[in-house]
Design an enzyme around this catalytic site. Sequence first.
Site, PDB file in Angstrom:
ATOM      1  N   HIS A 240       0.601  -1.064  -0.041  1.00  0.00           N
ATOM      2  CA  HIS A 240       0.088  -0.006  -0.054  1.00  0.00           C
ATOM      3  C   HIS A 240       0.896   1.190   0.055  1.00  0.00           C
ATOM      4  CE1 HIS A 240      -4.090   1.482   0.203  1.00  0.00           C
ATOM      5  NE2 HIS A 240      -3.460   2.639   1.007  1.00  0.00           N
ATOM      6  N   VAL A 241       0.711   1.953  -1.225  1.00  0.00           N
ATOM      7  CA  VAL A 241       1.686   3.303  -1.077  1.00  0.00           C
ATOM      8  C   VAL A 241       1.410   3.992   0.032  1.00  0.00           C
ATOM      9  CG1 VAL A 241       1.528   5.599  -2.311  1.00  0.00           C
ATOM     10  CG2 VAL A 241       1.801   3.403  -3.535  1.00  0.00           C
ATOM     11  N   HIS A 242       2.514   4.556   0.525  1.00  0.00           N
ATOM     12  CA  HIS A 242       2.638   5.470   1.779  1.00  0.00           C
ATOM     13  C   HIS A 242       3.716   6.386   1.758  1.00  0.00           C
ATOM     14  CE1 HIS A 242       5.136   1.831   2.704  1.00  0.00           C
ATOM     15  NE2 HIS A 242       5.546   2.513   3.692  1.00  0.00           N
ATOM     16  N   LEU A 243       3.359   7.657   1.990  1.00  0.00           N
ATOM     17  CA  LEU A 243       4.280   8.968   1.697  1.00  0.00           C
ATOM     18  C   LEU A 243       5.059   9.182   3.465  1.00  0.00           C
ATOM     19  CD1 LEU A 243       5.505  11.272   0.846  1.00  0.00           C
ATOM     20  CD2 LEU A 243       3.579  12.707   1.190  1.00  0.00           C
TER      21      LEU A 243
END
EC number: 3.6.1.71
Length: 324
Positions: A240-243
């Site tokens: 899951h994309v996370h910044l």
Amino acid sequence: MPVCLLVSEDNSHKPIELHHQQSVTLGRGPDTKIKDKKCSREQVELRADCNRGFVTVKQLGVNPTLVDDVVVGKGNQVSIKPGQSLYMVNQQYPYSVKFTEDTSRSKPSKRAQQIQSPTKTTADVSDSPPPPKKTTPPAGEKSESAGHWSQGLKASMQDPKMQVYKDDSVVVIKDKYPKARYHWLVLPWQSISSLKALRSEHVELLKHMQRVADQMVEQCPDAHKLSFRLGYHAIPSMSHVHLHVISQDFDSPCLKNKKHWNSFTTDYFVESQDVISMLEHDGKVQVKEGAGELLKLPLRCHVCGKEQTTIPKLKDHLKTHLPS
């Protein structure tokens, strides 16, 4: 019973048949046509569950095997389902899995080093998806992807105790194992597995994520004396994309090894604005080949560049740069 096929996405060879609950070891060799010496001859062990429609992938080789840009890790295992991609080593040699009722149409190649599955031990059950109707998953195990730790973000982002901000598009949580005094993760509610899955239509979402990250920094009580960076890991360990929004003091007991350090202080850490720019110009994110090798670089202070031999020595040195 359905039969599982491992399909080379670049059509380098015929599909490889994976029989139900039988282990198949694959890597560099004639079955895969892989000649890259960074790929071990025994890179992965695959075990298909044809009744439940997934394949367990265990990394045996030293260099990283990935599922949708998430590193499996040597000795670890994850599950792959139709629609996901398995990269044999270093984000190369992509495969997918397919379940079919009749394998006679596909004429798969001879299975590589197939071994009849032994009776599962207690350790086997805890490490892999349980066979149907025989074993109850251990307490606390998540159903998605057999509860593998790489899926943990999806649970954390739904946990009100972890949330520090949310709106209709994103949620901000505290990193469970912060590598600095302040370490937050900005995640979209939309399911996006990795940087590789991003496209130009996600630009506005990523800009919003960056604005939210900037707001987190502005509201931080120590923002006047600490600097921050906003960015993504080139090859994330969590699905899951996370910044990442992380202060540059790196004053945390959770910062324990070279991989932790280099993942935030080398080009392995890709600036948020750079990701947005790539999407605007190219419509996709290009991760540099060999990015995983950056994690092996010597320990260097991110402020003065002085090399340190161990993490404890690095941490002592970092104290000289901390604001008073």
